[in-house]
Write an enzyme that holds these catalytic residues in place. Structure first.
Site, PDB file in Angstrom:
ATOM      1  N   LYS A   4       0.703  -1.263   0.106  1.00  0.00           N
ATOM      2  CA  LYS A   4       0.129  -0.192  -0.173  1.00  0.00           C
ATOM      3  C   LYS A   4       0.706   1.440   0.010  1.00  0.00           C
ATOM      4  O   LYS A   4       0.544   2.327  -0.779  1.00  0.00           O
ATOM      5  CB  LYS A   4      -0.919   0.106   1.081  1.00  0.00           C
ATOM      6  N   SER A  26      -9.472  -1.019   8.125  1.00  0.00           N
ATOM      7  CA  SER A  26      -9.868  -0.922   9.446  1.00  0.00           C
ATOM      8  C   SER A  26      -8.624  -1.071  10.678  1.00  0.00           C
ATOM      9  O   SER A  26      -9.000  -0.974  11.417  1.00  0.00           O
ATOM     10  CB  SER A  26     -11.099  -2.158   9.907  1.00  0.00           C
ATOM     11  N   HIS A  47     -13.676   4.106   6.107  1.00  0.00           N
ATOM     12  CA  HIS A  47     -13.847   2.735   6.626  1.00  0.00           C
ATOM     13  C   HIS A  47     -15.320   2.599   6.568  1.00  0.00           C
ATOM     14  O   HIS A  47     -16.140   2.967   7.394  1.00  0.00           O
ATOM     15  CB  HIS A  47     -13.356   2.574   8.149  1.00  0.00           C
ATOM     16  N   ASN A  50     -19.154  -3.912   6.701  1.00  0.00           N
ATOM     17  CA  ASN A  50     -19.917  -4.748   5.748  1.00  0.00           C
ATOM     18  C   ASN A  50     -21.274  -5.125   6.452  1.00  0.00           C
ATOM     19  O   ASN A  50     -21.176  -5.638   7.698  1.00  0.00           O
ATOM     20  CB  ASN A  50     -18.972  -6.099   5.494  1.00  0.00           C
ATOM     21  N   GLU A  59     -16.608   5.162   8.986  1.00  0.00           N
ATOM     22  CA  GLU A  59     -15.862   6.135   9.727  1.00  0.00           C
ATOM     23  C   GLU A  59     -14.984   6.907   8.808  1.00  0.00           C
ATOM     24  O   GLU A  59     -14.335   6.221   8.043  1.00  0.00           O
ATOM     25  CB  GLU A  59     -14.929   5.204  10.681  1.00  0.00           C
ATOM     26  N   ASN A  97     -14.386  -0.798  15.834  1.00  0.00           N
ATOM     27  CA  ASN A  97     -13.400  -2.222  16.104  1.00  0.00           C
ATOM     28  C   ASN A  97     -12.685  -2.017  17.626  1.00  0.00           C
ATOM     29  O   ASN A  97     -12.529  -3.284  18.087  1.00  0.00           O
ATOM     30  CB  ASN A  97     -12.378  -2.270  15.140  1.00  0.00           C
TER      31      ASN A  97
END
Length: 100
Positions: A4, A26, A47, A50, A59, A97
């Site tokens: 990334k 996340s 974020h 699902n 988020e 989370n």
């Protein structure tokens, strides 16, 4: 993360200066990706939860570098697509989370 960071580094060199970058994650550091991009002031995290088509919560993550107007425009965009934006900083797990 290395992949990334390399991707955002490459994009930072190839995209127009006004391009805003966003990552949907996340667990990975938005700050590290922002720094790799070479334009950390134009980098946010978005974020989605699902299943995306059902879950309304999104988020929106800012770093210490994120330009306030970039962050505000991202929050507005999330609202425009019919989702509920929750603003947060770049911390492990963001908000939801960490609660789970």
């Amino acid at each position: 993360m290395d992949l990334k960071k390399q991707l955002y580094s490459d994009l930072g060199q190839q995209c127009k200066p006004e391009t805003v970058f966003a990552s949907n994650t996340s667990s990975l550091s938005i700050t590290q990706m922002a720094e790799a991009s070479g334009r950390p002031e134009k980098f946010v995290g978005i974020h989605f939860f699902n299943p995306v088509q059902i879950m309304k919560l999104v988020e929106v993550i800012k770093t210490e570098y994120t330009d306030p107007s970039v962050f505000d425009n991202t929050v507005k965009w999330v609202d425009q697509i019919g989702k509920v934006a929750v603003k947060c900083g770049d911390t492990p797990g963001f908000i939801v989370n960490r609660l789970l």
